[in-house]
Design a protein around this motif. Structure first.
Motif, PDB file in Angstrom:
ATOM      1  N   TRP A 191       0.852  -1.200   0.000  1.00  0.00           N
ATOM      2  CA  TRP A 191       0.000   0.000   0.000  1.00  0.00           C
ATOM      3  C   TRP A 191       0.881   1.241   0.000  1.00  0.00           C
ATOM      4  O   TRP A 191       1.883   1.320   0.706  1.00  0.00           O
ATOM      5  CB  TRP A 191      -0.928  -0.028   1.207  1.00  0.00           C
ATOM      6  CG  TRP A 191      -1.640   1.265   1.483  1.00  0.00           C
ATOM      7  CD1 TRP A 191      -1.564   2.004   2.629  1.00  0.00           C
ATOM      8  CD2 TRP A 191      -2.532   1.964   0.619  1.00  0.00           C
ATOM      9  NE1 TRP A 191      -2.364   3.111   2.534  1.00  0.00           N
ATOM     10  CE2 TRP A 191      -2.972   3.127   1.296  1.00  0.00           C
ATOM     11  CE3 TRP A 191      -3.011   1.740  -0.674  1.00  0.00           C
ATOM     12  CZ2 TRP A 191      -3.853   4.039   0.748  1.00  0.00           C
ATOM     13  CZ3 TRP A 191      -3.898   2.647  -1.228  1.00  0.00           C
ATOM     14  CH2 TRP A 191      -4.317   3.772  -0.520  1.00  0.00           C
ATOM     15  N   ASN A 217      -7.484   2.279   2.052  1.00  0.00           N
ATOM     16  CA  ASN A 217      -6.802   1.832   0.829  1.00  0.00           C
ATOM     17  C   ASN A 217      -7.708   1.765  -0.402  1.00  0.00           C
ATOM     18  O   ASN A 217      -7.347   1.116  -1.388  1.00  0.00           O
ATOM     19  CB  ASN A 217      -6.161   0.448   1.016  1.00  0.00           C
ATOM     20  CG  ASN A 217      -5.265   0.342   2.230  1.00  0.00           C
ATOM     21  OD1 ASN A 217      -5.256   1.200   3.100  1.00  0.00           O
ATOM     22  ND2 ASN A 217      -4.497  -0.724   2.301  1.00  0.00           N
ATOM     23  N   ASP A 274     -10.029  -0.058  -0.643  1.00  0.00           N
ATOM     24  CA  ASP A 274     -10.109  -1.513  -0.784  1.00  0.00           C
ATOM     25  C   ASP A 274     -11.470  -2.013  -0.301  1.00  0.00           C
ATOM     26  O   ASP A 274     -11.724  -2.132   0.891  1.00  0.00           O
ATOM     27  CB  ASP A 274      -8.976  -2.168   0.017  1.00  0.00           C
ATOM     28  CG  ASP A 274      -8.912  -3.683  -0.138  1.00  0.00           C
ATOM     29  OD1 ASP A 274      -9.833  -4.242  -0.760  1.00  0.00           O
ATOM     30  OD2 ASP A 274      -7.952  -4.285   0.376  1.00  0.00           O
ATOM     31  N   GLY A 294     -10.803  -5.396  -2.935  1.00  0.00           N
ATOM     32  CA  GLY A 294      -9.898  -4.995  -4.004  1.00  0.00           C
ATOM     33  C   GLY A 294     -10.043  -3.515  -4.257  1.00  0.00           C
ATOM     34  O   GLY A 294     -11.032  -2.890  -3.851  1.00  0.00           O
ATOM     35  N   TYR A 295      -9.035  -2.907  -4.888  1.00  0.00           N
ATOM     36  CA  TYR A 295      -9.155  -1.498  -5.248  1.00  0.00           C
ATOM     37  C   TYR A 295     -10.476  -1.274  -5.970  1.00  0.00           C
ATOM     38  O   TYR A 295     -10.823  -2.010  -6.902  1.00  0.00           O
ATOM     39  CB  TYR A 295      -8.014  -1.080  -6.164  1.00  0.00           C
ATOM     40  CG  TYR A 295      -6.694  -0.874  -5.455  1.00  0.00           C
ATOM     41  CD1 TYR A 295      -6.542   0.119  -4.499  1.00  0.00           C
ATOM     42  CD2 TYR A 295      -5.599  -1.661  -5.765  1.00  0.00           C
ATOM     43  CE1 TYR A 295      -5.336   0.332  -3.856  1.00  0.00           C
ATOM     44  CE2 TYR A 295      -4.377  -1.472  -5.136  1.00  0.00           C
ATOM     45  CZ  TYR A 295      -4.246  -0.478  -4.181  1.00  0.00           C
ATOM     46  OH  TYR A 295      -3.050  -0.283  -3.555  1.00  0.00           O
ATOM     47  N   LEU A 337      -3.075  -7.532  -5.632  1.00  0.00           N
ATOM     48  CA  LEU A 337      -3.683  -6.287  -5.183  1.00  0.00           C
ATOM     49  C   LEU A 337      -2.663  -5.204  -4.917  1.00  0.00           C
ATOM     50  O   LEU A 337      -2.843  -4.046  -5.319  1.00  0.00           O
ATOM     51  CB  LEU A 337      -4.510  -6.558  -3.916  1.00  0.00           C
ATOM     52  CG  LEU A 337      -5.212  -5.342  -3.306  1.00  0.00           C
ATOM     53  CD1 LEU A 337      -6.175  -4.715  -4.299  1.00  0.00           C
ATOM     54  CD2 LEU A 337      -5.939  -5.735  -2.037  1.00  0.00           C
ATOM     55  N   TYR A 338      -1.560  -5.539  -4.264  1.00  0.00           N
ATOM     56  CA  TYR A 338      -0.616  -4.517  -3.849  1.00  0.00           C
ATOM     57  C   TYR A 338       0.734  -4.678  -4.540  1.00  0.00           C
ATOM     58  O   TYR A 338       1.787  -4.422  -3.966  1.00  0.00           O
ATOM     59  CB  TYR A 338      -0.451  -4.556  -2.322  1.00  0.00           C
ATOM     60  CG  TYR A 338      -1.712  -4.114  -1.604  1.00  0.00           C
ATOM     61  CD1 TYR A 338      -2.220  -2.842  -1.789  1.00  0.00           C
ATOM     62  CD2 TYR A 338      -2.394  -4.986  -0.772  1.00  0.00           C
ATOM     63  CE1 TYR A 338      -3.377  -2.438  -1.151  1.00  0.00           C
ATOM     64  CE2 TYR A 338      -3.554  -4.586  -0.122  1.00  0.00           C
ATOM     65  CZ  TYR A 338      -4.047  -3.305  -0.320  1.00  0.00           C
ATOM     66  OH  TYR A 338      -5.196  -2.912   0.317  1.00  0.00           O
TER      67      TYR A 338
END
Length: 358
Positions: A228, A260, A262, A265-266, A285-286
């Motif tokens: 992140w 985030n 999130d 997920g984004y 994801l990151y």
């Protein structure tokens, strides 16, 4: 009588003596009754059997290395809407706006970044921007609704810094009317650091001198590390502050999200005052090498200053031991604000590879 500015649903029914005008390739001067008279232009061949008035000049070709004057308006009034759709590499198309005969621009930034759409769609697909100040509509319809008053002259140019010609469709809608004495001038400034040196904060805006108010931030954030990337705080230093008057709690918090972005997920979003779009999505994801486009408009909460303003944001991630990790990301931004003239000169705009997104 109502002057026709600061439009909203509550005053839409009011009559005004304001004069509506529009500049486009079909009316380069915006003068009354002067549109649709072209006999040559980019549509001349298609309209050869129809004649004058039948979409003869809908666009312009801006040659490689050329700076094209899009509008040169004399009088008193305000720009109320700009639409354009440029071809080519958007980071190579530099938009500039000059107020009241100034030799230095009050707006200077790549066209896409100005409209909160820093990367042309290409193979990555379209994402929309659905905000009050800016709308980006399929496929590449770039629109802004920032009100931009002027008192004597407005000059808008586009420089093609690429090695290839580009085609531009555009329309600049404005009104000629009396401008209130307390109306300030619109400004927008682009910056980029790639990579951001370790341990440094990213400067969104500095060197502002005079009275005004800050109204928006657009950022393109390219992540160079796993994990992140948005723990950093934004800080507004007003009128010579040593320590900030306004201090945020995290990057996603400033852009009106949380945790985030999130939500399994984004999660992209575009709203009237803030938005985030993920422009590249490697597996994981990151993972490193992701890019995010973010905007935050201070329409209902402008940041007012009396003599100066500095805006910075930290680039922070996490180490495995739970401590913060200063990041060396690729960060660019556009700061939007209003202020009285004269304004301080902008820092030199990045050029060539220092602008390019790869």
């Amino acid at each position: 009588m109502f002057n026709g500015l600061s439009m909203h649903l509550g005053n839409l029914s009011l009559l005004s003596d304001a004069k509506t005008r529009s500049v486009s390739p079909e009316n380069f001067t915006g003068e009354k009754g002067k549109g649709g008279q072209a006999r040559e232009g980019t549509g001349a061949n298609a309209a050869r059997d129809l004649g004058m008035g039948w979409k003869v000049s809908p666009s312009v070709v801006v040659a490689a290395g050329e700076t094209r004057v899009l509008a040169d308006i004399e009088g008193e009034g305000a720009v109320q809407h700009i639409w354009m759709t440029p071809t080519g590499r958007w980071r190579s198309s530099i938009l500039r706006i000059y107020w009241d005969g100034s030799e230095t621009p009050s707006v200077e930034c790549p066209a896409g970044d100005f409209f909160a759409y820093p990367m042309e769609p290409k193979g990555r697909g379209f994402f929309g921007v659905r905000s009050l100040a800016v709308c980006v509509n399929p496929r590449t319809g770039l629109n802004c609704y920032w009100e931009m008053p002027f008192r004597g002259r407005c000059r808008v140019t586009l420089e093609n810094t690429d090695g290839k010609d580009m085609t531009l469709y555009y329309q600049i809608d404005y009104t000629l009317t009396r401008v209130p004495e307390d109306a300030a001038y619109f400004h927008a400034q682009f910056r980029r650091r790639n990579p951001l040196p370790r341990g440094e904060v990213y400067t969104i805006l500095d060197g502002v001198r005079g009275k005004g108010h800050y109204v928006g931030t657009q950022m393109l954030w390219g992540v160079h590390s796993d994990g992140w990337w948005g723990e950093g705080e934004i800080k507004f230093r007003l009128d010579g502050d040593e320590h900030p008057t306004i201090c945020g709690t995290g990057t996603e918090d400033y852009f009106c999200g949380s945790y985030n972005f999130d939500a399994g997920g984004y999660t992209d979003f575009s709203s009237p005052y803030a938005g985030m779009q993920m422009l590249s999505k490697p597996d994981g994801l990151y993972n490193s090498q992701q890019r995010f486009s973010l905007y935050r408009w201070h329409i209902m909460d402008p940041v007012r200053f009396e003599s100066g303003l500095k805006v910075t944001i930290q680039a922070l991630g996490w180490r495995g031991d739970g401590t913060y990790l200063p990041l060396q990301d690729d960060i660019s931004s556009v700061a939007y604000w209003y202020q009285a003239l004269p304004a301080a000169a902008f820092p030199k705009l990045p050029e060539g590879l220092d602008l390019e997104i790869v």
